[in-house]
Design a protein around this motif. Structure first.
Motif, PDB file in Angstrom:
ATOM      1  N   CYS A 141      27.553  92.964  35.281  1.00  0.00           N
ATOM      2  CA  CYS A 141      27.853  94.055  35.911  1.00  0.00           C
ATOM      3  C   CYS A 141      28.044  95.152  35.205  1.00  0.00           C
ATOM      4  O   CYS A 141      28.250  96.450  35.551  1.00  0.00           O
ATOM      5  CB  CYS A 141      29.233  93.901  36.960  1.00  0.00           C
ATOM      6  SG  CYS A 141      29.034  92.735  38.315  1.00  0.00           S
ATOM      7  N   GLY A 142      27.775  95.011  34.014  1.00  0.00           N
ATOM      8  CA  GLY A 142      27.861  96.004  32.987  1.00  0.00           C
ATOM      9  C   GLY A 142      29.080  96.426  32.384  1.00  0.00           C
ATOM     10  O   GLY A 142      29.460  97.622  31.742  1.00  0.00           O
ATOM     11  N   ARG A 143      29.956  95.401  32.362  1.00  0.00           N
ATOM     12  CA  ARG A 143      31.492  95.716  32.057  1.00  0.00           C
ATOM     13  C   ARG A 143      31.908  94.785  30.691  1.00  0.00           C
ATOM     14  O   ARG A 143      31.267  93.639  30.884  1.00  0.00           O
ATOM     15  CB  ARG A 143      32.395  95.662  33.212  1.00  0.00           C
ATOM     16  CG  ARG A 143      32.393  96.593  34.340  1.00  0.00           C
ATOM     17  CD  ARG A 143      33.483  96.463  35.247  1.00  0.00           C
ATOM     18  NE  ARG A 143      33.420  95.277  36.119  1.00  0.00           N
ATOM     19  CZ  ARG A 143      32.902  94.882  37.062  1.00  0.00           C
ATOM     20  NH1 ARG A 143      32.432  95.990  37.641  1.00  0.00           N
ATOM     21  NH2 ARG A 143      32.942  93.699  37.566  1.00  0.00           N
ATOM     22  N   GLY A 144      32.538  95.180  29.897  1.00  0.00           N
ATOM     23  CA  GLY A 144      32.858  94.195  28.767  1.00  0.00           C
ATOM     24  C   GLY A 144      32.139  94.382  27.387  1.00  0.00           C
ATOM     25  O   GLY A 144      31.131  95.229  27.534  1.00  0.00           O
ATOM     26  N   GLU A 170      14.535  90.439  25.754  1.00  0.00           N
ATOM     27  CA  GLU A 170      14.147  89.136  25.334  1.00  0.00           C
ATOM     28  C   GLU A 170      13.407  88.087  26.314  1.00  0.00           C
ATOM     29  O   GLU A 170      12.858  87.317  26.208  1.00  0.00           O
ATOM     30  CB  GLU A 170      15.415  88.443  24.705  1.00  0.00           C
ATOM     31  CG  GLU A 170      15.653  88.749  23.282  1.00  0.00           C
ATOM     32  CD  GLU A 170      14.839  88.617  22.393  1.00  0.00           C
ATOM     33  OE1 GLU A 170      14.180  87.588  22.019  1.00  0.00           O
ATOM     34  OE2 GLU A 170      14.440  89.587  21.847  1.00  0.00           O
ATOM     35  N   GLN A 171      13.566  88.765  27.573  1.00  0.00           N
ATOM     36  CA  GLN A 171      13.089  88.048  28.582  1.00  0.00           C
ATOM     37  C   GLN A 171      13.561  86.266  28.783  1.00  0.00           C
ATOM     38  O   GLN A 171      12.841  85.570  29.203  1.00  0.00           O
ATOM     39  CB  GLN A 171      11.773  88.171  29.040  1.00  0.00           C
ATOM     40  CG  GLN A 171      11.158  89.678  29.061  1.00  0.00           C
ATOM     41  CD  GLN A 171       9.605  89.743  29.243  1.00  0.00           C
ATOM     42  OE1 GLN A 171       8.911  88.897  29.242  1.00  0.00           O
ATOM     43  NE2 GLN A 171       9.273  90.903  29.581  1.00  0.00           N
ATOM     44  N   PHE A 207      23.612  91.322  27.624  1.00  0.00           N
ATOM     45  CA  PHE A 207      23.206  90.759  28.920  1.00  0.00           C
ATOM     46  C   PHE A 207      22.081  91.493  29.106  1.00  0.00           C
ATOM     47  O   PHE A 207      20.913  90.679  29.414  1.00  0.00           O
ATOM     48  CB  PHE A 207      24.146  90.847  30.126  1.00  0.00           C
ATOM     49  CG  PHE A 207      23.801  90.526  31.346  1.00  0.00           C
ATOM     50  CD1 PHE A 207      23.315  89.251  31.650  1.00  0.00           C
ATOM     51  CD2 PHE A 207      23.146  91.532  32.380  1.00  0.00           C
ATOM     52  CE1 PHE A 207      22.689  88.977  32.881  1.00  0.00           C
ATOM     53  CE2 PHE A 207      22.594  91.262  33.481  1.00  0.00           C
ATOM     54  CZ  PHE A 207      22.309  89.997  33.856  1.00  0.00           C
ATOM     55  N   GLN A 208      21.996  92.746  29.312  1.00  0.00           N
ATOM     56  CA  GLN A 208      20.875  93.658  29.498  1.00  0.00           C
ATOM     57  C   GLN A 208      19.875  93.324  28.703  1.00  0.00           C
ATOM     58  O   GLN A 208      18.518  93.083  28.949  1.00  0.00           O
ATOM     59  CB  GLN A 208      21.077  95.050  29.417  1.00  0.00           C
ATOM     60  CG  GLN A 208      22.058  95.389  30.621  1.00  0.00           C
ATOM     61  CD  GLN A 208      22.511  96.725  30.718  1.00  0.00           C
ATOM     62  OE1 GLN A 208      21.961  97.490  30.108  1.00  0.00           O
ATOM     63  NE2 GLN A 208      23.489  97.183  31.435  1.00  0.00           N
ATOM     64  N   PHE A 263      20.779  82.516  38.930  1.00  0.00           N
ATOM     65  CA  PHE A 263      19.735  82.196  37.884  1.00  0.00           C
ATOM     66  C   PHE A 263      18.757  83.216  37.761  1.00  0.00           C
ATOM     67  O   PHE A 263      17.904  83.674  38.896  1.00  0.00           O
ATOM     68  CB  PHE A 263      19.232  80.691  37.901  1.00  0.00           C
ATOM     69  CG  PHE A 263      18.268  80.274  37.077  1.00  0.00           C
ATOM     70  CD1 PHE A 263      18.771  79.386  36.080  1.00  0.00           C
ATOM     71  CD2 PHE A 263      16.835  80.688  37.228  1.00  0.00           C
ATOM     72  CE1 PHE A 263      17.696  79.177  34.650  1.00  0.00           C
ATOM     73  CE2 PHE A 263      15.876  80.374  35.937  1.00  0.00           C
ATOM     74  CZ  PHE A 263      16.359  79.484  35.174  1.00  0.00           C
ATOM     75  N   LEU A 264      18.629  84.173  36.606  1.00  0.00           N
ATOM     76  CA  LEU A 264      17.799  85.190  36.835  1.00  0.00           C
ATOM     77  C   LEU A 264      16.708  85.204  35.650  1.00  0.00           C
ATOM     78  O   LEU A 264      17.035  84.672  34.572  1.00  0.00           O
ATOM     79  CB  LEU A 264      18.552  86.416  36.553  1.00  0.00           C
ATOM     80  CG  LEU A 264      19.550  86.724  37.833  1.00  0.00           C
ATOM     81  CD1 LEU A 264      20.179  87.988  37.318  1.00  0.00           C
ATOM     82  CD2 LEU A 264      19.046  86.937  39.324  1.00  0.00           C
ATOM     83  N   SER A 265      15.532  85.849  35.765  1.00  0.00           N
ATOM     84  CA  SER A 265      14.628  85.836  34.808  1.00  0.00           C
ATOM     85  C   SER A 265      13.572  87.092  35.232  1.00  0.00           C
ATOM     86  O   SER A 265      13.374  87.364  36.206  1.00  0.00           O
ATOM     87  CB  SER A 265      13.630  84.769  34.657  1.00  0.00           C
ATOM     88  OG  SER A 265      12.612  84.710  33.679  1.00  0.00           O
TER      89      SER A 265
END
Length: 273
Positions: A120-123, A136-137, A129-130, A270-272
């Motif tokens: 979520c863009g925190r920490g 890196e995909q 993560f991004q 699960f994201l790609s």
């Protein structure tokens, strides 16, 4: 198909234990290794901000504080790793250049596990993560409560490149699931898609699946909410989806399916890309 290595970036913070637990849950059915990688803030990235005289006065004190914080974080991350009762594990402490090392480890891992906070863009691991997803995909799992490898899994399908990649890479996970549902929003991606094609792809690999068509207005936000409603309806433990199907700037400004899923309290993702 199988997975042999699951990586969990660690920050030395409160989320490490939960991330490691999720990594173990993902690795155990495959007998895979869990690699816990302590990922500190990279001091080298901060050097330009210190100016030419960074080794004197306030700058030197700041550098020492960062190094002390990194040492404390490493000890806490290692403690979380030691407390994980999984035999096939390895602890890595990344050094400068941190991102180069993390990306290299990610390339040699089947899945990279992150906490929902980072997604979520925190920490401290938000940028990692991004970068891991978009640059890196690498396939990532956003770990949330109620994660179950053997539960129901919902696969989001719009026929696009990102959805196709996620659907293929998740196959080992789907083989462990008790139920696989393909959720398709034909108008959501602005393209023609036939969920029966994906269903046939899975059938060729011995997977029995169901198809559910989602009623949406076509926007990314509508699709995201429809997917979350479907996940709740079938009690999905994991939602498989393509990430950042539109340029990330557009995703940031207009929202989009990815942002809706990341900001929800729904199932693990699960994201790609």
């Amino acid at each position: 198909m199988s997975w042999a290595r699951i990586m969990a970036p660690l920050s030395g913070g409160k989320d490490d234990e939960a991330v490691l637990a999720a990594a173990v849950a993902l690795a155990e059915p495959f007998g895979a290794e869990v690699a816990g990688a302590y990922t500190p803030a990279d001091v080298a990235d901060l050097m330009p901000w210190f100016g030419e005289g960074f080794m004197g006065g306030v700058q030197a004190t700041a550098l020492e504080s960062l190094q002390e914080a990194a040492a404390i974080g490493e000890a806490q991350a290692k403690s979380a790793m030691d407390a994980t009762s999984y035999a096939k594990k390895r602890f890595l402490s990344l050094q400068t250049p941190v991102w180069a090392q993390l990306s290299a480890e990610g390339r040699l891992s089947d899945v990279v596990v992150f906490a929902s906070e980072a997604a979520c863009g925190r920490g401290p691991l938000a940028e990692s993560f991004q970068q891991m997803v978009a640059e890196e995909q690498r396939p990532v799992l956003v770990a949330r409560p109620r994660l179950s490898v053997t539960g129901c899994i919902l696969v989001a399908w719009d026929g696009g490149k990102e959805a196709s990649r996620a659907a293929r890479l998740a196959t080992p996970l789907l083989e462990k699931a008790s139920r696989v549902v393909i959720a398709s929003a034909p108008k959501g991606g602005g393209r023609t898609c036939d969920p029966a094609r994906l269903q046939d792809y899975y059938a060729q690999r011995g997977l029995k699946t169901e198809v559910e068509l989602l009623p949406t207005g076509g926007s990314g936000k509508d699709v995201g909410h429809a997917l979350l409603e479907a996940a709740s309806r079938v009690q999905a433990a994991v939602l498989v989806a393509g990430a950042f199907g539109h340029p990330r700037l557009q995703e940031f400004i207009f929202g989009g399916t990815t942002r809706t899923l990341l900001n929800s309290d729904g199932p693990s993702l699960f994201l790609s890309h």
